[in-house]
Design a protein around this motif. Sequence first.
Motif, PDB file in Angstrom:
ATOM      1  N   MET A 233       0.850  -1.192   0.000  1.00  0.00           N
ATOM      2  CA  MET A 233       0.000   0.000   0.000  1.00  0.00           C
ATOM      3  C   MET A 233       0.890   1.248   0.000  1.00  0.00           C
ATOM      4  O   MET A 233       1.881   1.300   0.728  1.00  0.00           O
ATOM      5  CB  MET A 233      -0.903  -0.010   1.229  1.00  0.00           C
ATOM      6  N   PRO A 234       0.560   2.252  -0.834  1.00  0.00           N
ATOM      7  CA  PRO A 234       1.366   3.472  -0.866  1.00  0.00           C
ATOM      8  C   PRO A 234       1.420   4.144   0.500  1.00  0.00           C
ATOM      9  O   PRO A 234       0.550   3.940   1.348  1.00  0.00           O
ATOM     10  CB  PRO A 234       0.623   4.349  -1.890  1.00  0.00           C
ATOM     11  N   GLY A 235       2.452   4.938   0.701  1.00  0.00           N
ATOM     12  CA  GLY A 235       2.598   5.637   1.970  1.00  0.00           C
ATOM     13  C   GLY A 235       1.429   6.566   2.257  1.00  0.00           C
ATOM     14  O   GLY A 235       0.790   7.090   1.341  1.00  0.00           O
ATOM     15  N   TRP A 236       1.178   6.781   3.554  1.00  0.00           N
ATOM     16  CA  TRP A 236       0.048   7.617   3.966  1.00  0.00           C
ATOM     17  C   TRP A 236       0.266   9.051   3.537  1.00  0.00           C
ATOM     18  O   TRP A 236       1.386   9.575   3.567  1.00  0.00           O
ATOM     19  CB  TRP A 236      -0.104   7.559   5.476  1.00  0.00           C
ATOM     20  N   ARG A 237      -0.802   9.716   3.140  1.00  0.00           N
ATOM     21  CA  ARG A 237      -0.767  11.149   2.937  1.00  0.00           C
ATOM     22  C   ARG A 237      -2.132  11.726   3.313  1.00  0.00           C
ATOM     23  O   ARG A 237      -3.149  11.019   3.304  1.00  0.00           O
ATOM     24  CB  ARG A 237      -0.386  11.513   1.503  1.00  0.00           C
ATOM     25  N   MET A 238      -2.137  12.982   3.646  1.00  0.00           N
ATOM     26  CA  MET A 238      -3.362  13.640   4.080  1.00  0.00           C
ATOM     27  C   MET A 238      -4.267  13.911   2.884  1.00  0.00           C
ATOM     28  O   MET A 238      -3.854  14.504   1.886  1.00  0.00           O
ATOM     29  CB  MET A 238      -2.995  14.954   4.786  1.00  0.00           C
TER      30      MET A 238
ATOM     31  N   ALA B 262      -5.028   3.075  -2.005  1.00  0.00           N
ATOM     32  CA  ALA B 262      -4.826   4.052  -0.938  1.00  0.00           C
ATOM     33  C   ALA B 262      -6.136   4.491  -0.320  1.00  0.00           C
ATOM     34  O   ALA B 262      -6.177   4.870   0.848  1.00  0.00           O
ATOM     35  CB  ALA B 262      -4.085   5.279  -1.484  1.00  0.00           C
ATOM     36  N   ALA B 263      -7.227   4.456  -1.107  1.00  0.00           N
ATOM     37  CA  ALA B 263      -8.500   4.959  -0.592  1.00  0.00           C
ATOM     38  C   ALA B 263      -9.655   4.382  -1.386  1.00  0.00           C
ATOM     39  O   ALA B 263      -9.521   4.015  -2.563  1.00  0.00           O
ATOM     40  CB  ALA B 263      -8.540   6.484  -0.664  1.00  0.00           C
ATOM     41  N   LEU B 264     -10.808   4.329  -0.728  1.00  0.00           N
ATOM     42  CA  LEU B 264     -12.088   4.037  -1.369  1.00  0.00           C
ATOM     43  C   LEU B 264     -12.907   5.316  -1.336  1.00  0.00           C
ATOM     44  O   LEU B 264     -12.943   6.011  -0.323  1.00  0.00           O
ATOM     45  CB  LEU B 264     -12.839   2.923  -0.627  1.00  0.00           C
ATOM     46  N   PHE B 265     -13.578   5.610  -2.442  1.00  0.00           N
ATOM     47  CA  PHE B 265     -14.394   6.824  -2.538  1.00  0.00           C
ATOM     48  C   PHE B 265     -15.833   6.436  -2.843  1.00  0.00           C
ATOM     49  O   PHE B 265     -16.100   5.623  -3.729  1.00  0.00           O
ATOM     50  CB  PHE B 265     -13.831   7.744  -3.634  1.00  0.00           C
ATOM     51  N   LEU B 266     -16.767   7.042  -2.114  1.00  0.00           N
ATOM     52  CA  LEU B 266     -18.188   6.777  -2.319  1.00  0.00           C
ATOM     53  C   LEU B 266     -18.763   7.751  -3.342  1.00  0.00           C
ATOM     54  O   LEU B 266     -18.763   8.966  -3.128  1.00  0.00           O
ATOM     55  CB  LEU B 266     -18.950   6.921  -1.000  1.00  0.00           C
ATOM     56  N   GLY B 267     -19.264   7.208  -4.457  1.00  0.00           N
ATOM     57  CA  GLY B 267     -19.965   8.015  -5.454  1.00  0.00           C
ATOM     58  C   GLY B 267     -21.462   7.748  -5.350  1.00  0.00           C
ATOM     59  O   GLY B 267     -21.910   6.629  -5.585  1.00  0.00           O
TER      60      GLY B 267
ATOM     61  N   ALA C 271      -0.575   5.578  -6.471  1.00  0.00           N
ATOM     62  CA  ALA C 271      -1.655   5.193  -5.561  1.00  0.00           C
ATOM     63  C   ALA C 271      -2.965   5.080  -6.336  1.00  0.00           C
ATOM     64  O   ALA C 271      -3.162   5.746  -7.361  1.00  0.00           O
ATOM     65  CB  ALA C 271      -1.804   6.226  -4.454  1.00  0.00           C
ATOM     66  N   VAL C 272      -3.860   4.238  -5.851  1.00  0.00           N
ATOM     67  CA  VAL C 272      -5.155   4.030  -6.485  1.00  0.00           C
ATOM     68  C   VAL C 272      -6.275   4.421  -5.521  1.00  0.00           C
ATOM     69  O   VAL C 272      -6.276   4.000  -4.356  1.00  0.00           O
ATOM     70  CB  VAL C 272      -5.335   2.564  -6.926  1.00  0.00           C
ATOM     71  N   ILE C 273      -7.190   5.238  -6.022  1.00  0.00           N
ATOM     72  CA  ILE C 273      -8.418   5.567  -5.314  1.00  0.00           C
ATOM     73  C   ILE C 273      -9.547   4.901  -6.084  1.00  0.00           C
ATOM     74  O   ILE C 273      -9.823   5.259  -7.232  1.00  0.00           O
ATOM     75  CB  ILE C 273      -8.635   7.088  -5.243  1.00  0.00           C
ATOM     76  N   ALA C 274     -10.168   3.906  -5.495  1.00  0.00           N
ATOM     77  CA  ALA C 274     -11.233   3.157  -6.171  1.00  0.00           C
ATOM     78  C   ALA C 274     -12.590   3.736  -5.806  1.00  0.00           C
ATOM     79  O   ALA C 274     -12.895   3.921  -4.624  1.00  0.00           O
ATOM     80  CB  ALA C 274     -11.177   1.681  -5.775  1.00  0.00           C
ATOM     81  N   THR C 275     -13.385   4.031  -6.821  1.00  0.00           N
ATOM     82  CA  THR C 275     -14.708   4.605  -6.598  1.00  0.00           C
ATOM     83  C   THR C 275     -15.760   3.504  -6.564  1.00  0.00           C
ATOM     84  O   THR C 275     -15.912   2.754  -7.525  1.00  0.00           O
ATOM     85  CB  THR C 275     -15.072   5.600  -7.714  1.00  0.00           C
ATOM     86  N   LEU C 276     -16.485   3.431  -5.469  1.00  0.00           N
ATOM     87  CA  LEU C 276     -17.607   2.498  -5.347  1.00  0.00           C
ATOM     88  C   LEU C 276     -18.868   3.338  -5.484  1.00  0.00           C
ATOM     89  O   LEU C 276     -19.189   4.143  -4.611  1.00  0.00           O
ATOM     90  CB  LEU C 276     -17.571   1.778  -4.003  1.00  0.00           C
ATOM     91  N   GLU C 277     -19.587   3.148  -6.577  1.00  0.00           N
ATOM     92  CA  GLU C 277     -20.738   4.008  -6.848  1.00  0.00           C
ATOM     93  C   GLU C 277     -21.953   3.254  -7.362  1.00  0.00           C
ATOM     94  O   GLU C 277     -22.869   3.855  -7.924  1.00  0.00           O
ATOM     95  CB  GLU C 277     -20.346   5.120  -7.831  1.00  0.00           C
TER      96      GLU C 277
END
Length: 290
Positions: free
Chosen positions: A1-6, A146-151, A121-127
């Motif tokens: 997993m990529p390093g943490w970032r804000m 790196a993150a999941l995003f709610l669409g 890094a990958v941000i996967a959108t679950l919509e």
Amino acid sequence: MPGWRMRRSVMITPGHRPERLAKAVSLPADSLIFDLEDAVPPARKPEARAVVAQALTELSFGRRERAVRLNAIGSADFVADMAALPWASIDAVMLPKVERAEELHKLDATLDAGAPGRDIAVIATLETPRGILNALAIADASPRLAALFLGPGDYTMQTGGRITPRVLEFPRQILVAAAGAVGAQALDAPYLADLRDVAATGQDAAAARELGFSGKVVFHPDQIAPVNEAFTPSAEEVAKARRYIAAFQEAAAKGENLAYVDGTFIAMDLVPNMERILALAEAARKAASA
């Protein structure tokens, strides 16, 4: 997993609008996502790729994350996106409409071939309902996640619900749980009722943080400040975290596994969250002074 970032505020900007991309890099958002998908009319996608590629290589992003929202994997537009982008100037990609783990496997293979050696890094959108119900498998699918995003748009279109806090409570809880299970971030849907309602945006962001979200997508510059504020630990939270950690460390030095402070028993399982609060507060302080 990529390093943490804000990623308190994640701003999506249409890729075919060069003037908006240039403005975005002057805004205090933590992450800037230049969009090649829904915000771009189909006929203008080739133009958007050229505009985004130029912006990524020529604009100064400072501390901001440089990201691109790709078109859906398996589409001709996705193939064209991959060929056109300057991968040395990209930190992350957002993949839309993810419904199955296999889609992230394919994205990994494509990134390995097209951007070798780059820790994208990958941000996967679950919509969609299927994406939400497959959230844990999707979260487990890629070491790049790196993150999941709610669409919320397609989700409510398929379920027949409205975009309201009550309707979105279930997918929000599922997405946060899946992200937490793999140590990824959860990014909440944008506040859409009124993009310029600063107070309502802040309230919506505060509710999302309570659920466990790390940040929120924004569409308008006026949304950035209230979202950043909602996801930044307050001075009281920071002071409390320091007291808790100090009390536990003192107890541990005495051979004890519990500490008692502020009327609360502090055990080892509370310490990582207190450490995250301090790390986030420090990152926010550095961002504010940059």
